[in-house]
Design an enzyme around this catalytic site. Structure first.
Site, short mmCIF file in Angstrom:
data_model
loop_
_atom_site.label_atom_id
_atom_site.label_comp_id
_atom_site.label_asym_id
_atom_site.label_seq_id
_atom_site.Cartn_x
_atom_site.Cartn_y
_atom_site.Cartn_z
N ARG A 84 32.43 8.25 -12.03
CA ARG A 84 33.76 8.81 -11.80
C ARG A 84 34.48 9.90 -12.28
O ARG A 84 35.22 10.65 -11.54
CB ARG A 84 34.91 7.27 -12.01
CG ARG A 84 34.43 6.14 -11.18
CD ARG A 84 35.63 4.82 -11.56
NE ARG A 84 35.60 4.65 -13.07
CZ ARG A 84 36.40 4.81 -13.81
NH1 ARG A 84 37.47 5.51 -13.69
NH2 ARG A 84 36.55 4.49 -15.05
N HIS B 52 23.74 16.80 -20.34
CA HIS B 52 24.71 17.63 -19.48
C HIS B 52 25.22 19.03 -20.44
O HIS B 52 25.67 19.86 -19.84
CB HIS B 52 26.10 16.70 -19.38
CG HIS B 52 26.67 16.18 -20.47
ND1 HIS B 52 26.35 15.32 -21.08
CD2 HIS B 52 27.83 16.88 -21.10
CE1 HIS B 52 27.37 15.10 -22.23
NE2 HIS B 52 28.13 16.11 -22.19
N HIS C 124 19.41 18.25 -27.30
CA HIS C 124 20.47 19.52 -27.00
C HIS C 124 20.05 20.62 -28.10
O HIS C 124 19.65 21.59 -27.72
CB HIS C 124 21.88 19.13 -27.31
CG HIS C 124 22.79 20.20 -27.08
ND1 HIS C 124 22.61 21.00 -25.91
CD2 HIS C 124 23.78 20.83 -27.85
CE1 HIS C 124 23.57 21.77 -26.10
NE2 HIS C 124 24.17 21.91 -27.24
N GLU D 193 32.38 17.78 -33.77
CA GLU D 193 33.20 17.40 -32.92
C GLU D 193 34.41 16.61 -33.85
O GLU D 193 33.99 16.01 -35.02
CB GLU D 193 32.66 16.35 -32.12
CG GLU D 193 31.74 16.81 -30.97
CD GLU D 193 31.13 15.84 -29.98
OE1 GLU D 193 31.25 14.75 -30.45
OE2 GLU D 193 30.75 15.93 -28.96
#
Length: 662
Positions: free
Chosen positions: A202, A362, A424, A400
């Site tokens: 979504r 991603h 990554h 983060e």
């Protein structure tokens, strides 16, 4: 032999008028399409094309009609084997405009060589997949084939054409068609999102698909299929998707109509992940919407890790298209360790070819990652310096702040090692350190990346620092620390090859830290015999030249150099030459999902891990994961909002490196 001489050799053939239309007319969809403007050439040229096929017989009243319609029929492997030479001959003799792999846009960053290779590769795969089916419908290889000329070609003013359209089916036709134009259309594109009602779908996948559609990177005949365990209708899914769609800020023409058009192409199918009945329903719905012409299909598996294999297996058995290519996207993490990853890989390769599998991380779709190779291989000022002769160390930082998303991502069995470092971080190291690939083709780039990963020595526990943030309460996020899964990882990697021998690659990844940073810092050696050494302050490391590639908080390329401070006295200062993207470029930066999904559509796989890359990365991390599993290593606790475990600073000192902080 000239074109006129070659074509005249068959011009006098005595051909019957009775058309021959074989039962295996679906074979015409097996051959890639060409668009040749051959106005002025007579039909003996098309006859030449037919006659140079081994074992082809021409039937029908051929003569010199400029409107004859040709349908080639024969064994698939024969066409696949022969067509390459035919294509080169056509390219040499006629003016051909190759189609673009990108829908409606020019691909400026892809070479024609890559385009041609992928074009032929897709065609060969389709022909191969249909070989058994066609064998049952056609004669044996040694028998004569037929070329049928449909009746009703009365329009003598239209010139013949052989159409080259994007797709994977060869069809020879004329402007005066003897079969439906719809049959000659390019294959449509179907994208199935498995797990369509989950948060990633979504919030990321559907918005990315719409952004591509809005910017004309998807074909108009694209269809989006959502699949999940929820009991919904098409309208329910469209309502859910509509709430997340936005148009580009830099151009919002026809935004409302584009959203409506995109939603009208969206369909929903409900079913479980672990049985074939639901996937059969998905396939039936896709075939219904696609019609008789087939479509290329992409299956995006946005499902829990434990459901990946069941879903992929069902798709392979029950939902692959028989006309066109099939590709499957799997999201990270790719297993828990070398053993589980190897089992997953072997199971997938029993059902799919390697080139069909796209392992999605991603973060690798960020502009910083794509710019690594551009910056290095297209700038002479960097490439000669890119080795142990000039570079002291390389630092890769991904930190983060503690947010709910990262809190859930690092919980359970995956942790920061399996979630961030394995894919990554190690992919960034590979792109930074690889040798120059022979081309921009995805396989050539992946060949060089895997060489780097195989050259990295296995990590020893003494070269690794693990950490976990402390539980907080009251006004802080309440976090349970009952698990020993690390939320911080720091290590020193060494690449054992001639270019990088002795250069430490220092990596740091974690959450709950003081700031959100994603950057690569390349520190160069000191100037030998620097006569300005005494004017640089007490710590010469502060005056080290650096190349800084920054993605967060702001995308930028920085070069740190030493210069004189203005004034009468001689004082040196380290300053940064700054290319800040938001100041230089006004265009909106696409989301990483858009970039990677478009790469899947185009067949560009260089940012997706191949099976051997996957195994090589696990081999690097396996010793540490085993020590964690046997509880021989315990993470060091650190405060939320701090700079991480203190042990990381001792590790840098051990390798003779000062970690550069804000």
């Amino acid at each position: 032999m000239s074109l006129s001489t070659f074509s005249s050799s068959i011009h006098t053939q005595n051909l019957s008028r009775q058309p021959v239309i074989p039962r295996s007319s679906s074979l015409v969809s097996l051959l890639p399409r060409l668009e040749l403007d051959i106005a002025g050439c007579n039909t003996s040229y098309l006859g030449t094309i037919c006659r140079i096929r081994q074992g082809i017989k021409v039937t029908g009243d051929y003569q010199a009609s400029p409107t004859a319609n040709l349908v080639l029929c024969g064994h698939a492997s024969n066409y696949c084997h022969k067509f390459r030479g035919l294509k080169l001959w056509i390219l040499k003799n006629l003016n051909i405009k190759l189609c673009n792999r990108k829908y409606g846009q020019e691909i400026k960053h892809k070479t024609s060589r890559v385009l041609d290779r992928n074009f032929l590769a897709d065609s060969s795969r389709i022909v191969s997949s249909y070989e058994n089916q066609v064998r049952d419908e056609t004669d044996s290889l040694g028998e004569t084939r037929n070329v049928s000329i449909p009746e009703g070609s009365s329009n003598r003013n239209s010139s013949p054409k052989v159409s080259l359209l994007c797709g994977s089916s060869y069809v020879m036709q004329t402007s005066s068609v003897g079969f439906s134009l719809k049959e000659a259309e390019a294959l449509s594109l179907s994208i199935a999102v498995i797990g369509a009602t989950g948060d990633p779908s979504r919030k990321k996948i559907f918005p990315a698909l719409f952004a591509l559609y809005y910017s004309d990177f998807l074909p108009e005949n694209v269809r989006i299929f959502g699949y999940s365990r929820e009991k919904l209708t098409d309208e329910d899914l469209r309502s859910i998707v509509a709430s997340t769609l936005t148009c580009r800020v830099d151009h919002q023409q026809n935004c409302g109509s584009k959203i409506d058009s995109f939603l009208s192409k969206t369909y929903y199918i409900g079913g479980d992940y672990d049985n074939q009945e639901g996937i059969l329903k998905l396939n039936a719905r896709m075939e219904q919407v696609e019609g008789d012409h087939g479509a290329n299909r992409i299956f995006y598996l946005s499902v829990p890790q434990e459901a990946v294999l069941n879903v992929a297996s069902c798709i392979a058995d029950k939902s692959q298209t028989k006309i066109g290519w099939n590709r499957i996207i799997i999201e990270k993490p790719f297993g828990l360790d070398a053993w589980s990853s190897n089992m997953l890989t072997n199971s997938l390769l029993l059902k799919f070819e390697e080139k069909q599998i796209y392992r999605m991380d991603h973060l690798l779709g960020r502009n910083l990652i794509e710019n690594l190779t551009v910056l290095r291989f297209s700038n002479l000022i960097f490439e000669p310096l890119w080795s142990r002769k000039f570079i002291r160390n390389v630092q890769i930082i991904l930190s983060e702040e503690l947010i709910l998303e990262s809190q859930s991502r690092y919980s359970g069995d995956y942790g920061v090692i399996r979630e961030m470092v394995h894919s990554h971080i190690l992919q960034m190291v590979a792109l930074l350190a690889m040798e120059t690939p022979i081309s921009l083709d995805g396989e050539d780039i992946r060949n060089e990346k895997v060489k780097v990963l195989r050259s990295i020595g296995k990590l020893e526990p003494k070269d690794v620092i693990l950490g976990q943030y402390k539980a907080m309460s009251k006004d802080k996020i309440d976090v349970s620390v009952t698990s020993m899964t690390p939320s911080f990882f720091a290590a020193a990697l060494y690449i054992n090859n001639a270019r990088w021998d002795g250069v430490p690659f220092l990596i740091r990844a974690g959450t709950g830290l003081v700031s959100h940073r994603m950057e690569i810092r390349i520190q160069f050696d000191h100037v030998p015999g620097n006569i300005y050494r005494g004017l640089m302050g007490h710590n010469i490391d502060l005056a080290t030249n650096e190349l800084i590639l920054q993605d967060v908080p702001d995308e930028a390329i920085l070069i740190r150099v030493n210069n004189k401070v203005p004034g009468l006295s001689l004082h040196l200062d380290a300053s940064e030459l700054n290319l800040l993207y938001k100041d230089k470029y006004s265009a909106e930066v696409p989301d990483s999902y858009e970039h990677l999904i478009l790469d899947v559509i185009e067949g560009d796989n260089h940012l997706f891990m191949r099976s051997d890359e996957l195994a090589a990365a696990w081999n690097i991390l396996n010793p540490v994961l085993q020590e964690i599993g046997e509880k021989n290593i315990s993470p060091e606790m650190y405060d939320i909002g701090g700079r991480g475990p203190e042990g990381a600073y001792y590790l840098w000192a051990k390798h003779g490196v000062r970690w550069v902080e804000d």
